[in-house]
Design a protein around this motif. Structure first.
Motif, PDB file in Angstrom:
ATOM      1  N   UNK B  20       0.828  -1.348  -0.167  1.00 12.99           N
ATOM      2  CA  UNK B  20      -0.437  -0.109   0.170  1.00 12.99           C
ATOM      3  C   UNK B  20       0.678   1.700  -0.046  1.00 12.99           C
ATOM      4  N   UNK B  21       0.584   2.437  -1.164  1.00 12.26           N
ATOM      5  CA  UNK B  21       1.389   3.231  -0.626  1.00 12.26           C
ATOM      6  C   UNK B  21       0.313   4.334   0.239  1.00 12.26           C
ATOM      7  N   UNK B  22       1.478   4.590   1.141  1.00 13.22           N
ATOM      8  CA  UNK B  22       0.400   5.726   2.073  1.00 13.22           C
ATOM      9  C   UNK B  22       0.277   6.758   1.485  1.00 13.22           C
ATOM     10  N   UNK B  25       2.759  10.096   5.285  1.00 12.88           N
ATOM     11  CA  UNK B  25       4.658   9.923   4.897  1.00 12.88           C
ATOM     12  C   UNK B  25       5.116   8.838   5.875  1.00 12.88           C
ATOM     13  N   UNK B  26       5.039   8.834   7.503  1.00 11.62           N
ATOM     14  CA  UNK B  26       5.373   8.875   8.567  1.00 11.62           C
ATOM     15  C   UNK B  26       5.049   6.871   8.026  1.00 11.62           C
ATOM     16  N   UNK B  28       3.548   5.189   6.085  1.00 10.39           N
ATOM     17  CA  UNK B  28       5.170   4.462   5.090  1.00 10.39           C
ATOM     18  C   UNK B  28       6.109   4.066   5.085  1.00 10.39           C
ATOM     19  N   UNK B  29       6.967   5.166   6.220  1.00  8.45           N
ATOM     20  CA  UNK B  29       8.048   5.146   6.978  1.00  8.45           C
ATOM     21  C   UNK B  29       8.841   3.302   7.786  1.00  8.45           C
ATOM     22  N   UNK B  31       6.315   0.748   7.913  1.00  4.51           N
ATOM     23  CA  UNK B  31       5.959  -0.164   7.479  1.00  4.51           C
ATOM     24  C   UNK B  31       7.412  -0.735   6.800  1.00  4.51           C
ATOM     25  N   UNK B  32       8.175   0.638   6.325  1.00  3.76           N
ATOM     26  CA  UNK B  32       9.363   0.258   5.019  1.00  3.76           C
ATOM     27  C   UNK B  32      10.690  -0.683   6.260  1.00  3.76           C
ATOM     28  N   UNK B  62      -1.960   6.805  15.073  1.00  4.50           N
ATOM     29  CA  UNK B  62      -2.682   8.034  14.334  1.00  4.50           C
ATOM     30  C   UNK B  62      -3.695   7.446  13.508  1.00  4.50           C
ATOM     31  N   UNK B  65      -6.143  10.457  11.955  1.00  5.78           N
ATOM     32  CA  UNK B  65      -5.525  10.904  10.204  1.00  5.78           C
ATOM     33  C   UNK B  65      -5.428  10.201   9.757  1.00  5.78           C
TER      34      UNK B  65
END
Lengths: 324, 75
Positions: B20-22, B25-26, B28-29, B31-32, B62, B65
């Motif tokens: 999934x492309x979050x 932003x944080x 995505x970081x 999960x990455x 979170x 949001x």
């Protein structure tokens, strides 16, 4: 706001809590108070990109903050920065470029305790490019007016329960269509890489491909595009120097070219966002000719590296405070 | 309401079998970072459980949001 030091001094004396950016001499001329600062003479202001050795860029800490705590961190305790942060809040961090703490943070931040759970953003301080090699980037703790070349300075801001800090980035770069690059060894200096799984000397690969090193490597981190910018290729030693570390286990690609920074920036700018803080990269300032150009609503220092949880390059970072 | 840690989508996210492309932003970081840890350290049960714990904690904190992301992930 981009202001004369006398105006900022007055604000400090009246109790304002500020994040400051200016030349070292300017920062050290300010009164003691609840502020942190980093050295830099490049700014994005309301009237455009500016180079100034005399003025100050000041960002107030979020007005919603219920308490603030200023702390300095060295290489041995920077790992606790998120643990030290309030449960709900935002922390701003400034680190001096090319220092041990800059390297330590860059390489280890993703694994710091509570990283990502607590918003952390900030920037890497620098110097005028004419002063490279003659002056050191510094950070200043405004409480004591002490300047540091090997420590970072942070301000932890606690927010009320109904407020949350939303961090974001504007990154015009995205991974190109080329080969997948992976790095068996992480770090700022790279010799080998795997190109679609085949081992190569990275500098040979870049030179053979005549790669435009103004374009960064980009990793798609589940939607967060993380850049690593090129500092230079040392072909005699077979080394590639980077402005941020690459990480093993991460897939990188060379970025797609960007035609017009201002046009693309305008497209990517988040709508209806009131940024409480933002900063942009010196490489964007230089490569995209941002001096005199306006990045609508996103003003702040132009930096030697950006922090949004981890170290980023060629990226604009911002935070907004939202009611939930 | 963020689904509990036993929801299979967490495992799929951290193992990379669901991507999934979050927008946040944080997230995505976060999960990455866990994808990378599992890739480098192997999919040992304790590593995977730690990763799920980490991602669940982020989502829980979170949730207000990141409703668009959560809807895309969990439906």
């Amino acid at each position: 706001m981009f202001s004369h030091p006398s105006d900022i001094a007055q604000r400090i004396r009246s109790g304002a809590r500020l994040l400051l950016a200016a030349e070292e001499e300017v920062l050290l001329s300010l009164p003691q108070g609840d502020w942190i600062g980093g050295t830099i003479p490049y700014f994005m202001t309301e009237t455009g990109g500016v180079v100034s050795r005399e003025m100050v860029f000041a960002t107030p800490v979020p007005e919603q903050s219920t308490s603030v705590e200023i702390r300095t961190y060295g290489p041995t305790d920077i790992a606790s920065i998120c643990k030290d942060a309030p449960e709900n809040g935002v922390t701003f961090l400034i680190l001096p470029a090319s220092s041990q703490i800059h390297l330590e943070f860059a390489q280890k931040a993703p694994d710091f305790q509570d990283m990502y759970l607590k918003p952390l953003l900030g920037w890497i301080s620098g110097v005028h490019l004419d002063d490279l090699g003659r002056k050191l980037p510094k950070v200043v703790d405004g409480r004591t007016l002490s300047a540091h070349t090997s420590a970072g300075v942070a301000i932890h801001c606690a927010l009320p329960a109904n407020q949350v800090a939303r961090m974001g980035i504007v990154n015009l770069f995205s991974p190109g269509e080329g080969e997948v690059l992976t790095f068996p060894d992480g770090g700022f200096q790279v010799d080998r890489c795997l190109v679609d799984g085949v081992e190569r000397v990275f500098s040979d690969y870049l030179l053979e491909r005549k790669v435009d090193t103004r374009l960064p490597l980009v990793a798609d981190c589940s939607g967060a595009m993380v850049n690593v910018s090129f500092q230079g290729i040392d072909s005699s030693r077979g080394l590639v120097n980077l402005y941020a570390p690459v990480f093993p286990g991460t897939d990188y690609r060379l970025a797609k070219p960007v035609d017009d920074y201002m046009v693309e920036f305008a497209k990517m700018l988040p709508k209806d966002t009131h940024a409480a803080f933002s900063c942009n990269c010196i490489l964007n300032f230089l490569y995209s000719g941002l001096e005199g150009k306006i990045t609508d609503g996103m003003t702040g220092p132009v930096t030697f590296g950006e922090i949004a949880c981890q170290l980023l390059n060629q990226t604009m970072v911002y935070v907004s405070i939202e009611t939930v | 309401m963020v689904p509990g840690k036993s929801h299979p989508r967490y495992r799929e996210l951290v193992m990379g079998t669901f991507s999934h492309s979050f927008r946040l932003m944080p997230a995505g970081m976060c999960v990455s970072r866990n994808l990378r840890a599992i890739k480098l350290e192997g999919g040992r049960p304790e590593i995977v459980e730690n990763a799920i714990e980490d991602v669940h904690a982020f989502f829980s904190k979170y949730e207000p949001i990141m409703s668009d992301d959560l809807k895309a992930i969990f439906g």
